[in-house]
Design a protein around this motif. Structure first.
Motif, PDB file in Angstrom:
ATOM      1  N   ALA A 222       0.837  -1.206   0.000  1.00  0.00           N
ATOM      2  CA  ALA A 222       0.000   0.000   0.000  1.00  0.00           C
ATOM      3  C   ALA A 222       0.872   1.256   0.000  1.00  0.00           C
ATOM      4  CB  ALA A 222      -0.925  -0.019   1.213  1.00  0.00           C
ATOM      5  N   GLY A 223       1.977   1.214   0.773  1.00  0.00           N
ATOM      6  CA  GLY A 223       2.902   2.346   0.750  1.00  0.00           C
ATOM      7  C   GLY A 223       3.542   2.533  -0.610  1.00  0.00           C
ATOM      8  N   LEU A 224       3.945   1.430  -1.238  1.00  0.00           N
ATOM      9  CA  LEU A 224       4.519   1.542  -2.588  1.00  0.00           C
ATOM     10  C   LEU A 224       3.522   2.121  -3.574  1.00  0.00           C
ATOM     11  CD1 LEU A 224       6.669  -1.665  -3.246  1.00  0.00           C
ATOM     12  CD2 LEU A 224       7.435   0.708  -3.122  1.00  0.00           C
ATOM     13  N   LEU A 225       2.264   1.713  -3.449  1.00  0.00           N
ATOM     14  CA  LEU A 225       1.235   2.245  -4.346  1.00  0.00           C
ATOM     15  C   LEU A 225       1.103   3.755  -4.182  1.00  0.00           C
ATOM     16  CD1 LEU A 225      -1.056   1.669  -6.370  1.00  0.00           C
ATOM     17  CD2 LEU A 225      -2.575   1.322  -4.425  1.00  0.00           C
ATOM     18  N   CYS A 226       1.063   4.216  -2.931  1.00  0.00           N
ATOM     19  CA  CYS A 226       1.007   5.668  -2.694  1.00  0.00           C
ATOM     20  C   CYS A 226       2.248   6.364  -3.243  1.00  0.00           C
ATOM     21  CB  CYS A 226       0.869   5.953  -1.193  1.00  0.00           C
ATOM     22  SG  CYS A 226      -0.700   5.432  -0.483  1.00  0.00           S
ATOM     23  N   PHE A 227       3.408   5.758  -3.031  1.00  0.00           N
ATOM     24  CA  PHE A 227       4.661   6.375  -3.480  1.00  0.00           C
ATOM     25  C   PHE A 227       4.707   6.477  -5.002  1.00  0.00           C
ATOM     26  CE2 PHE A 227       9.197   6.807  -4.185  1.00  0.00           C
ATOM     27  CZ  PHE A 227       9.606   7.602  -3.117  1.00  0.00           C
ATOM     28  N   VAL A 228       4.358   5.376  -5.689  1.00  0.00           N
ATOM     29  CA  VAL A 228       4.383   5.370  -7.155  1.00  0.00           C
ATOM     30  C   VAL A 228       3.352   6.351  -7.707  1.00  0.00           C
ATOM     31  CG1 VAL A 228       3.908   3.955  -9.183  1.00  0.00           C
ATOM     32  CG2 VAL A 228       5.307   3.048  -7.325  1.00  0.00           C
ATOM     33  N   ALA A 229       2.147   6.363  -7.114  1.00  0.00           N
ATOM     34  CA  ALA A 229       1.112   7.282  -7.591  1.00  0.00           C
ATOM     35  C   ALA A 229       1.554   8.737  -7.419  1.00  0.00           C
ATOM     36  CB  ALA A 229      -0.189   7.017  -6.848  1.00  0.00           C
ATOM     37  N   ALA A 230       2.149   9.052  -6.258  1.00  0.00           N
ATOM     38  CA  ALA A 230       2.618  10.421  -6.027  1.00  0.00           C
ATOM     39  C   ALA A 230       3.724  10.797  -7.006  1.00  0.00           C
ATOM     40  CB  ALA A 230       3.105  10.566  -4.586  1.00  0.00           C
ATOM     41  N   ASN A 231       4.643   9.870  -7.260  1.00  0.00           N
ATOM     42  CA  ASN A 231       5.720  10.148  -8.210  1.00  0.00           C
ATOM     43  C   ASN A 231       5.196  10.376  -9.617  1.00  0.00           C
ATOM     44  OD1 ASN A 231       8.131  10.326  -6.840  1.00  0.00           O
ATOM     45  ND2 ASN A 231       8.455   8.118  -6.785  1.00  0.00           N
ATOM     46  N   LEU A 232       4.254   9.529 -10.050  1.00  0.00           N
ATOM     47  CA  LEU A 232       3.705   9.694 -11.397  1.00  0.00           C
ATOM     48  C   LEU A 232       2.975  11.028 -11.544  1.00  0.00           C
ATOM     49  CD1 LEU A 232       2.366   6.083 -12.094  1.00  0.00           C
ATOM     50  CD2 LEU A 232       4.387   7.176 -13.079  1.00  0.00           C
ATOM     51  N   LEU A 233       2.200  11.385 -10.522  1.00  0.00           N
ATOM     52  CA  LEU A 233       1.507  12.675 -10.573  1.00  0.00           C
ATOM     53  C   LEU A 233       2.495  13.840 -10.563  1.00  0.00           C
ATOM     54  CD1 LEU A 233      -1.491  12.006  -8.155  1.00  0.00           C
ATOM     55  CD2 LEU A 233      -1.575  12.304 -10.637  1.00  0.00           C
ATOM     56  N   ASP A 234       3.563  13.708  -9.740  1.00  0.00           N
ATOM     57  CA  ASP A 234       4.573  14.774  -9.698  1.00  0.00           C
ATOM     58  C   ASP A 234       5.249  14.934 -11.046  1.00  0.00           C
ATOM     59  OD1 ASP A 234       6.353  16.632  -8.044  1.00  0.00           O
ATOM     60  OD2 ASP A 234       7.821  15.226  -8.902  1.00  0.00           O
ATOM     61  N   THR A 235       5.582  13.793 -11.679  1.00  0.00           N
ATOM     62  CA  THR A 235       6.208  13.871 -13.002  1.00  0.00           C
ATOM     63  C   THR A 235       5.255  14.455 -14.033  1.00  0.00           C
ATOM     64  OG1 THR A 235       7.518  11.920 -12.427  1.00  0.00           O
ATOM     65  CG2 THR A 235       7.416  12.538 -14.754  1.00  0.00           C
ATOM     66  N   ILE A 258       4.301   6.599   5.943  1.00  0.00           N
ATOM     67  CA  ILE A 258       3.547   6.069   7.084  1.00  0.00           C
ATOM     68  C   ILE A 258       3.302   4.579   6.901  1.00  0.00           C
ATOM     69  CG2 ILE A 258       1.307   6.112   8.242  1.00  0.00           C
ATOM     70  CD1 ILE A 258       3.054   8.401   9.057  1.00  0.00           C
ATOM     71  N   PHE A 259       2.900   4.179   5.696  1.00  0.00           N
ATOM     72  CA  PHE A 259       2.665   2.759   5.429  1.00  0.00           C
ATOM     73  C   PHE A 259       3.960   1.953   5.577  1.00  0.00           C
ATOM     74  CE2 PHE A 259      -1.284   3.993   3.026  1.00  0.00           C
ATOM     75  CZ  PHE A 259      -2.150   3.265   3.807  1.00  0.00           C
ATOM     76  N   PHE A 260       5.081   2.494   5.098  1.00  0.00           N
ATOM     77  CA  PHE A 260       6.364   1.796   5.245  1.00  0.00           C
ATOM     78  C   PHE A 260       6.688   1.572   6.724  1.00  0.00           C
ATOM     79  CE2 PHE A 260       7.856   3.812   1.020  1.00  0.00           C
ATOM     80  CZ  PHE A 260       7.184   2.831   0.314  1.00  0.00           C
ATOM     81  N   ALA A 261       6.473   2.598   7.539  1.00  0.00           N
ATOM     82  CA  ALA A 261       6.763   2.486   8.966  1.00  0.00           C
ATOM     83  C   ALA A 261       5.829   1.486   9.644  1.00  0.00           C
ATOM     84  CB  ALA A 261       6.639   3.861   9.631  1.00  0.00           C
ATOM     85  N   LEU A 262       4.540   1.543   9.306  1.00  0.00           N
ATOM     86  CA  LEU A 262       3.592   0.597   9.896  1.00  0.00           C
ATOM     87  C   LEU A 262       3.918  -0.839   9.485  1.00  0.00           C
ATOM     88  CD1 LEU A 262       0.204   2.513   9.485  1.00  0.00           C
ATOM     89  CD2 LEU A 262       1.578   2.248  11.552  1.00  0.00           C
ATOM     90  N   ALA A 263       4.369  -1.026   8.245  1.00  0.00           N
ATOM     91  CA  ALA A 263       4.764  -2.370   7.812  1.00  0.00           C
ATOM     92  C   ALA A 263       5.947  -2.873   8.639  1.00  0.00           C
ATOM     93  CB  ALA A 263       5.117  -2.359   6.331  1.00  0.00           C
ATOM     94  N   ALA A 264       6.886  -1.979   8.954  1.00  0.00           N
ATOM     95  CA  ALA A 264       8.032  -2.366   9.781  1.00  0.00           C
ATOM     96  C   ALA A 264       7.581  -2.728  11.197  1.00  0.00           C
ATOM     97  CB  ALA A 264       9.049  -1.227   9.819  1.00  0.00           C
ATOM     98  N   ILE A 265       6.659  -1.953  11.756  1.00  0.00           N
ATOM     99  CA  ILE A 265       6.153  -2.259  13.105  1.00  0.00           C
ATOM    100  C   ILE A 265       5.425  -3.601  13.094  1.00  0.00           C
ATOM    101  CG2 ILE A 265       4.554  -1.510  14.896  1.00  0.00           C
ATOM    102  CD1 ILE A 265       5.156   1.384  14.053  1.00  0.00           C
TER     103      ILE A 265
END
Length: 605
Positions: A222-235, A258-265
């Motif tokens: 889910a974090g990767l999805l947010c990250f990729v979506a944000a990057n694509l929109l930024d580009t 936040i999702f990356f951190a929650l996944a680690a926890i």
């Protein structure tokens, strides 16, 4: 490693957040909400907006870095999991370095160029994330599995490339005058596609995956999805020269961290079997099957969108889309051919399995028939043995009388004192005993054929006296056991088969004798109460437990040791009494207190 009650996890899928790191995670979520509100309202002086937008990421990224690093240093985890989280930590660290360099370039140097040194660190994020995804433990695929995975990956990548080509790369090339800016702009979506391939690889290998990975995997994705979506929109907006700092794109990046951190926890929490985790496992199993179809729909949807636009085929972006659609179609056909071939192979295996199953069923049926025939033969032998035991049991009394009389005659002859009177008495006993044995054999034959007894009006006192006379020799040999008789000589007549009633008396007296291994008295009583004649046999023996009384008259039930009893005597007694329209009852006060059997017969009218 964070410890917690496993039962709590089973009851509450968010129990893994009940620790200090969960509290920090909650604070980070609250921080992201406040940043989203600031993005919407832009509180304060607008001069500080770029500064706030650049500095807002540092608390969350540092929190994510520390949470990821804690997974790496946890010695209790699998080495591959720790290595993967080390790579994830390194990728987050590169993002932090990129943010520091971007802050320096944007705020301190105030550069106004479309590409920066920070892009090198931002782009370095992707290969380390891909490396970490491929490091996570998963199930190895066979040759067919790798082929299907490769085709699915190509389908997703082609569809994603078509979208990136049309909405990002072509506009970047058309808008920017120099070559470096479009290349840097295009490198972000390309890197996103590479990470997307790693996600598909992990999901394809994820079935029956290590249960220590699955609970945190969906959160990380889910974090990767947010990250990729944000990057694509930024580009997308950057190539169109639209300012993206302080916009909702930044909220997307914060959500990704936040999702990356929650996944680690979650990775460091105890394993659980909560309903939420089972749903996560099911979702992770479904995603590899859904992604190729979603990619195909996305690719052909873009073709329809372009076809409905007022664009000619001379445009490079249109040609690129239709070329991608053609390549996509080729791989869709190839994937269908592979699926068809697999289905044919499965049909062959199913047919072979069906044939094998039929052969096994036929073989098993034959074995069952042989077993049934063997069982029937065994039952026949058991019936023969039971019949032989019954005949031996019932005929032993008259044979014993014959043997005893013969022995007395032989002893009288040896001493030459045999008189005609004595000879007549013993010959009468022998004749009567032989006749009784013949009647017993005939009765057993009649009983096996279901025939009823020959009922004749008999004086019951004579029947009982005759039975005692036939057992006289046997009773004399009983060790310390004597028979006491109390028979009313004026008993009314009874409709009975005298041989069968004698058989009843034989069985009851023998059972009473067997119940008194230490000796004692067996009482035989007979009286009438007006409408019935009652025959009672009581002993002073071992008694009968209350729980056994109901089973006494069942065929083959016996309390005697193996070889001492057949379990037929009392069952035959009950059947004889019932055929005479009578009843038989048994009473016992318990173990060691003797037993009393009472036979009730109706008086002849």
């Amino acid at each position: 490693m964070v410890v917690g009650a496993k039962s709590d996890l089973n009851e509450n899928p968010l129990a893994w957040l009940r620790n200090r790191w969960g509290v920090v995670g909650g604070a980070a979520i609250l921080y992201t909400i406040l940043y989203a509100l600031w993005t919407y309202f832009h509180w304060g002086n607008s001069r500080f907006n770029p500064l706030i937008a650049n500095l807002a990421f540092f608390p969350i990224t540092f929190f994510t870095l520390i949470a990821s690093w804690r997974v790496y240093v946890d010695k209790a985890l699998n080495s591959r999991i720790r290595r993967a989280w080390f790579l994830f930590s390194l990728s987050v660290f590169l993002q932090i370095v990129g943010d520091v360099v971007a802050f320096y370039e944007d705020t301190i140097l105030q550069l106004n160029i479309p590409y920066f040194l920070s892009d090198i660190f931002y782009l370095a994020f992707y290969p380390f994330v891909l490396w970490g995804l491929l490091t996570l433990p998963g199930v190895s695929l066979d040759r067919k599995g790798w082929l299907r995975f490769a085709l699915d990956l190509v389908l997703v990548m082609i569809a994603a490339w078509m979208m990136v080509w049309y909405f990002i790369i072509v506009p970047a090339v058309n808008i920017q005058n120099d070559l470096i800016a479009p290349l840097i702009a295009a490198s972000y979506p390309v890197s996103n596609l590479v990470v997307l391939g790693g996600v598909i690889s992990l999901l394809s290998r994820g079935r029956r995956q290590n249960t220590m990975v699955r609970p945190s995997l969906l959160i990380f994705l889910a974090g990767l999805l947010c990250f990729v979506a944000a990057n694509l929109l930024d580009t997308y907006f950057t190539v169109r020269d639209v300012e993206t700092r302080g916009t909702w794109i930044g909220v997307g990046w914060l959500m990704a961290y936040i999702f990356f951190a929650l996944a680690a926890i979650r990775q460091r929490s105890p394993l659980s079997t909560s309903y939420a985790d089972s749903l996560v496992s099911q979702l992770l199993d479904i995603l590899p099957m859904v992604l190729p179809f979603a990619a195909i729909g996305m690719g052909y949807g873009l073709v329809i969108f372009v076809a409905r636009s007022n664009l000619t085929f001379d445009n490079s972006d249109v040609r690129g889309v239709f070329f991608g659609a053609a390549v996509l179609t080729v791989f869709v056909v190839a994937r269908q051919i592979i699926t068809l071939r697999d289905n044919l192979h499965l049909n062959d295996e199913l047919r072979q399995f069906s044939e094998t199953l039929e052969q096994r069923v036929a073989q098993r049926t034959q074995e069952l028939q042989q077993s049934q025939e063997a069982l029937l033969a065994s039952e026949k032998m058991a019936i023969i043995g039971t019949l032989a035991a019954g005949v031996a049991h019932e005929i032993s009394n008259p044979l014993s009388a014959i043997i005893t009389s013969s022995e007395h005659l032989e002893s009288e002859l040896n001493v030459k004192r045999l008189s005609l009177e004595t000879l007549g008495d013993y010959l009468a006993v022998i004749t009567r005993s032989a006749s009784h044995a013949m009647h017993i054999a005939q009765a057993l034959r009649n009983q096996s054929r279901g025939r009823t007894p020959e009922l004749v009006s008999q004086k019951i006192s004579d029947v009982l006296s005759e039975a005692l006379m036939l057992m006289e020799g046997q009773i004399k040999r009983w060790n310390r056991v004597k028979v006491v008789k109390e028979i009313d000589p004026d008993l009314p007549p009874v409709l009975c088969d005298r041989n069968q009633i004698a058989q009843v008396v034989f069985n009851l007296l023998n059972n009473a004798r067997d119940a008194m291994p230490q000796g004692g008295a067996v009482k035989l009583r007979a009286w009438h109460d007006g409408a019935h004649v009652r025959i009672e046999v009581s002993d002073q023996g071992v008694g009968i437990p209350p729980e056994m009384i109901e089973d006494l008259f069942k065929t083959f039930f016996t309390t005697k040791p193996i070889g001492k009893g057949t379990g037929l005597g009392l069952s035959i007694v009950r059947e004889i009494v019932q055929n005479h329209k009578g009843t038989i009852d048994v009473k016992s006060d318990g173990a060691g207190k003797g037993a009393t059997f009472v036979v009730t017969l109706p008086i002849a009218t």
